[in-house]
Design a protein around this motif. Structure first.
Motif, PDB file in Angstrom:
ATOM      1  N   ARG A 557       2.433  85.941 -26.019  1.00  0.00           N
ATOM      2  CA  ARG A 557       1.134  85.567 -26.587  1.00  0.00           C
ATOM      3  C   ARG A 557       1.173  85.864 -28.080  1.00  0.00           C
ATOM      4  NH1 ARG A 557      -3.593  88.532 -24.668  1.00  0.00           N
ATOM      5  NH2 ARG A 557      -2.209  90.334 -24.615  1.00  0.00           N
ATOM      6  N   GLU A 568      -7.570  84.225 -34.038  1.00  0.00           N
ATOM      7  CA  GLU A 568      -7.215  83.412 -32.872  1.00  0.00           C
ATOM      8  C   GLU A 568      -6.157  84.147 -32.059  1.00  0.00           C
ATOM      9  OE1 GLU A 568      -6.376  78.696 -31.794  1.00  0.00           O
ATOM     10  OE2 GLU A 568      -6.417  79.368 -33.887  1.00  0.00           O
ATOM     11  N   ALA A 570      -3.767  83.369 -28.352  1.00  0.00           N
ATOM     12  CA  ALA A 570      -3.494  82.422 -27.259  1.00  0.00           C
ATOM     13  C   ALA A 570      -2.050  82.578 -26.818  1.00  0.00           C
ATOM     14  CB  ALA A 570      -3.750  80.989 -27.724  1.00  0.00           C
ATOM     15  N   GLU A 574       0.558  77.381 -26.041  1.00  0.00           N
ATOM     16  CA  GLU A 574      -0.797  76.846 -26.198  1.00  0.00           C
ATOM     17  C   GLU A 574      -1.235  76.888 -27.656  1.00  0.00           C
ATOM     18  OE1 GLU A 574      -4.807  75.606 -25.548  1.00  0.00           O
ATOM     19  OE2 GLU A 574      -2.944  75.326 -24.414  1.00  0.00           O
ATOM     20  N   LEU A 575      -0.894  77.969 -28.367  1.00  0.00           N
ATOM     21  CA  LEU A 575      -1.327  78.107 -29.757  1.00  0.00           C
ATOM     22  C   LEU A 575      -0.734  76.999 -30.621  1.00  0.00           C
ATOM     23  CD1 LEU A 575      -2.910  80.182 -31.630  1.00  0.00           C
ATOM     24  CD2 LEU A 575      -0.647  80.891 -32.374  1.00  0.00           C
ATOM     25  N   HIS A 637      -7.339  81.507 -24.246  1.00  0.00           N
ATOM     26  CA  HIS A 637      -7.303  81.082 -25.646  1.00  0.00           C
ATOM     27  C   HIS A 637      -8.598  81.528 -26.326  1.00  0.00           C
ATOM     28  CE1 HIS A 637      -5.932  77.703 -28.597  1.00  0.00           C
ATOM     29  NE2 HIS A 637      -6.479  78.720 -29.247  1.00  0.00           N
TER      30      HIS A 637
END
Length: 650
Positions: A557, A568, A570, A574-575, A637
Motif C-alpha cells: 500500500r 491519499e 491506497a 489502485e493508486l 482507497h
C-alpha cells in the motif's frame, strides 16, 4: 569541423600505488552545435572523468595518455582547439572553462561556496568571462564591467532560471535555499556567460521527481533560447529518454554502445545496456516480476537470524491487528529569523511556527510494506523520527503511536529509559546516506556488533557468529569484516547499513530513502534484497521514498504525503490506476519513464504549485481554515477532502 566537440580515442590514466589505473579507455563521441548527447553508465564507468578531461579539471594524478578533445566555438573565430594538448591552468583553458564550456555538478550544496552569496558567486563568472567576444555583453572585450552591470546580468539570469525573487537572491546564501533552488543557482552560474556547451553531471540525481521535471524543462527551454549544446551525464535512463538526441553508453571506461536515442531503446545490442534497461523499476511490471540487476546478491539466512523468540502470550495476539497504529500525530518547529546583527546577538527577530507533521494517522499491518511518498520537506523523515522517538511529537494534541509487540500493546509516546531502549530493538532504521551513516573510524565488525553490545545481547562467541551471519545475509564476504567503510562501494555500504538494522532481529524496519543515492543496477540489487529479507525474516516495512516507481515495486500500500499531511492512501496498483488527489496526479505525471515514446509533458507541470495546498482545486484545497476529512472513496482507497465524498474515517 562540423561538430562543436569531438572526443577521439580519449584515454585517461591515474597513477595509483599499485601502478596505473586506466579510467577512460579509447573513448570517442561527438556533439553537434545545439545537440543533446547523453553519457550513460554506472558509478565508476568513467563518465565524470570524461567531463573533467573536457573541462581541464582532471586531478594531478591523472594524465591524458592518448587521444584528442577537439572543440570549436562557431561564435568565436579561434579555429579548432585540442583541449587535451593545452595547459590545464593556462590562459587558453581558463578562457574556455566557464566562458565557452560550463558544467553543472551533481551536488549543488557542496559545489557552491557556503561563505558567499548566490549573487557574488554568479557575478564572479560574469567578472571573469563577461567582456569577451561572444560573451553576454556582445564582444566588448577588454572593458572592465561595473558592479551595476554585473548585478543586472546576474538578476536577469536568476529570473531566467525561475527564481521567484531574483533581486533578493543576490543577497541569499546557498544554505537558505531548497535543493531545487540551489540547483537553479548552479545552472544560472553555468549559463550566465552564454556557453556554447553545457555539461550536466547528474544534475537531478538528488532531487524529487517534480523538481527534477522542472529542472529538465528549464534546461531544455534555456538550451533552445541560448542555442547551446548539452552533454547530459546520468545513470537514469528515464532522464535520458526525455532529453537526449543521441546516447553513448559506457562500461568500465569503454564505450560499449552508441547511437540515436530511439535505436538505443528499441533495439539495444550490448548485454550491459540490456541489463541496465531491465534493472529500472517500471509501472507496468507484472505481479511477481523481479528487477534484474547486473550482479545479483546471493544472500543466505543463518540459524541465529531464523531463531526469533516471540515474547507475547499467544492468547492476546491477533495476527490481523496492525503492528503499528499512528493516530493524530503533529510536530511543530519554531524558527526565528533575525534581520539585523543586533537581533542575532540579543536573540530578537521574528518567530514563526512551521507544522512539519500535521494530524497524521495511518496503520501498518503485520508483514506488509507500506510506502510513504512525498517531496523533500513534506515531513516524511520527521514522521519516521517521531515513530523511533528520535524527536518527540507535540504535547497536548492527542497524538498516539501504538506498537503491537506480538499482543503486548506499547504506547510509544510514553516510553522512557530502559523501556524505550527495549522498544528500539523491535523497530529499526535504515538511513538514506550509505556514506554518512557509517562511522569511518570503525571496522565493519565493530559497526555490526555495536547494536548487540549496546543492548547486551549474547556473549562474544554469539556476537561473532551473528555478525558473520549478517554479512552473508546481505551477500558480503565475512573475510572483509576487518575493513573500513571507505573500502566498500556505495551499494555495499548500504548493505552494511541493512545488516546493522537487522542485527537485533526487529519486527519492523523503517527504510528512509535507502536507494535514492544509488545507481539503477545497485538500486535493483538492494530492492530485491529487501524483498527477499522481508519474506525470510517475516519483516514489516515502512518504506519512505520520493521515487514512485521504486515504491510501486516494493510496497503493498502507498500513502502520499504533502506539506505535513497524508493526502491519499491506497493499494499500490489502485493508486497508480486511479489517482484521485491532484498532488498524487502531479507526482505521477512527473516520473520520467525509460521510453522515448512516453516523454514527459514538461509544459503541463504546475511549476512548483503542485505542492501548494492552497491552490489545489475543490474539494481538495487546504487553506488551513476549512476542516478536512479523511474519507474512504473506494474500498481501501482513502483521500483527504473538505467535503466527504465517501465513508468518513476518523
Amino acid at each position: 569541423m562540423k561538430d562543436l566537440l569531438r572526443v577521439e580515442d580519449l584515454t585517461v590514466e591515474f597513477g595509483v600505488h599499485e601502478g596505473v589505473l586506466r579510467a577512460v579507455d579509447k573513448v570517442s563521441f561527438s556533439i553537434p552545435p545545439g545537440g543533446t548527447v547523453a553519457l550513460v553508465g554506472e558509478s565508476g564507468s568513467g563518465k565524470s572523468v570524461c567531463s573533467q578531461a573536457i573541462m581541464g579539471l582532471l586531478p594531478r594524478t591523472a594524465t591524458i595518455s592518448s587521444g584528442s578533445i577537439l572543440f570549436q566555438d562557431p561564435r568565436v573565430d579561434e579555429g579548432v582547439v585540442d583541449i587535451a594538448r593545452i595547459d590545464r591552468s593556462g590562459p587558453a583553458m581558463r578562457r574556455i572553462r566557464g566562458g565557452q564550456i560550463s558544467i553543472i555538478f551533481q551536488e549543488p550544496m557542496t559545489s557552491l561556496s557556503a561563505l558567499h552569496t548566490v549573487g557574488d558567486q554568479i557575478g564572479e563568472a560574469v567578472e571573469l568571462h563577461g567582456a569577451r567576444p561572444g560573451g553576454p555583453l556582445g564582444g566588448q572585450a577588454g572593458r572592465k564591467l561595473s558592479r551595476a552591470e554585473i548585478d543586472a546580468l546576474t538578476v536577469d539570469m536568476l529570473r531566467m532560471v525561475g527564481f521567484p525573487d531574483p533581486k533578493r537572491a543576490l543577497r541569499t546564501y546557498p544554505f537558505e535555499l531548497s535543493g531545487g533552488l540551489r540547483q537553479r543557482a548552479m545552472i544560472a552560474m553555468a549559463l550566465v556567460c552564454r556557453p556554447a556547451l553545457l555539461i550536466a553531471d547528474e544534475p537531478t540525481t538528488a532531487l524529487d521527481v517534480t523538481i527534477q521535471a522542472q529542472i529538465l524543462r528549464l534546461m531544455k527551454d534555456l538550451q533552445s533560447e541560448l542555442g547551446m549544446a548539452l552533454l547530459m551525464i546520468t545513470h537514469d535512463l528515464g532522464v535520458v529518454a526525455n532529453v537526449a538526441d543521441d546516447v553513448v553508453v559506457m562500461y568500465r571506461g569503454k564505450v560499449v554502445e552508441s547511437g540515436d536515442l530511439h535505436d538505443i531503446f528499441r533495439d539495444p545490442q550490448h548485454p550491459y545496456l540490456k541489463a541496465l534497461l531491465h534493472a529500472v523499476p517500471r509501472f507496468d511490471m507484472k505481479p511477481g516480476e523481479r528487477l534484474q540487476p547486473i550482479r545479483e546478491i546471493k544472500g543466505t539466512t543463518g540459524h541465529l537470524l531464523k531463531e526469533k523468540p516471540v515474547s507475547a502470550p499467544t492468547e492476546t495476539f491477533n495476527p490481523d491487528a496492525p503492528v503499528l497504529k499512528v493516530r493524530h500525530v503533529t510536530k511543530t518547529f519554531r524558527i526565528r529569523k533575525a534581520d539585523t546583527l543586533m537581533e542575532q546577538l540579543m536573540g530578537g527577530g521574528t518567530t514563526r511556527a512551521i507544522r512539519a507533521v500535521n494530524d497524521v494517522s495511518f496503520d501498518v499491518m503485520r508483514g506488509e510494506c507500506l510506502g510513504l511518498v512525498g517531496e523533500s520537506g513534506c515531513g516524511k523523515t520527521t514522521l519516521s523520527k517521531m515513530l523511533m522517538r528520535g524527536i518527540s511529537a507535540d504535547a497536548g494534541q492527542g497524538g498516539r503511536v501504538v506498537f503491537d509487540d506480538w499482543g503486548r500493546k506499547i504506547d510509544v509516546m510514553s516510553l522512557e529509559g530502559a523501556d524505550l531502549n527495549r522498544f528500539r530493538t523491535k523497530l529499526q532504521f535504515i538511513f538514506q546516506d550509505p556514506f554518512g551513516s557509517l562511522n569511518p573510524r570503525m571496522t565493519v565488525y565493530d559497526i555490526l556488533v555495536e547494536p548487540l553490545v549496546i543492548h547486551g545481547i549474547g556473549d562474544d562467541a554469539y556476537r561473532r557468529e551473528m555478525v558473520a551471519e549478517l554479512m552473508e545475509m546481505v551477500g558480503l564476504d565475512r573475510r572483509h569484516l576487518s575493513r573500513y567503510p571507505h573500502s566498500f562501494s556505495g551499494g555495499q555500504r548500504q548493505r552494511i547499513g541493512i545488516a546493522r538494522a537487522l542485527a537485533l532481529r526487529p519486527d519492523m524496519v523503517i527504510c528512509d530513502e535507502p536507494v535514492s543515492a544509488l545507481d539503477v543496477s545497485i538500486q535493483a540489487q538492494i530492492l530485491n534484497l529487501l524483498k527477499d529479507l522481508q519474506k525470510q525474516l517475516g519483516l514489516t516495512y515502512l518504506f519512505i521514498s520520493h521515487n514512485l516507481a521504486v515504491v510501486d515495486y516494493i510496497a503493498d500500500r502507498i500513502a502520499v504525503m504533502c506539506a505535513g499531511r497524508l493526502v491519499e492512501l491506497a493499494p499500490a496498483g489502485e493508486l497508480f490506476r486511479n489517482p484521485m488527489h491532484p498532488y498524487t496526479k502531479a507526482l505521477l505525471s512527473a516520473v520520467p519513464m525509460p521510453d522515448p515514446d512516453a516523454r514527459l509533458d514538461l509544459g503541463a507541470l504546475m511549476e512548483g504549485k503542485a505542492s501548494d495546498p492552497s491552490v489545489w482545486p475543490e474539494p481538495f484545497r487546504d487553506d488551513g481554515k476549512t476542516p478536512l476529512f479523511w474519507t474512504e472513496a473506494e474500498p481501501g482507497h482513502y483521500v483527504r477532502v473538505s467535503r466527504p465524498n465517501g465513508r468518513e474515517v476518523v
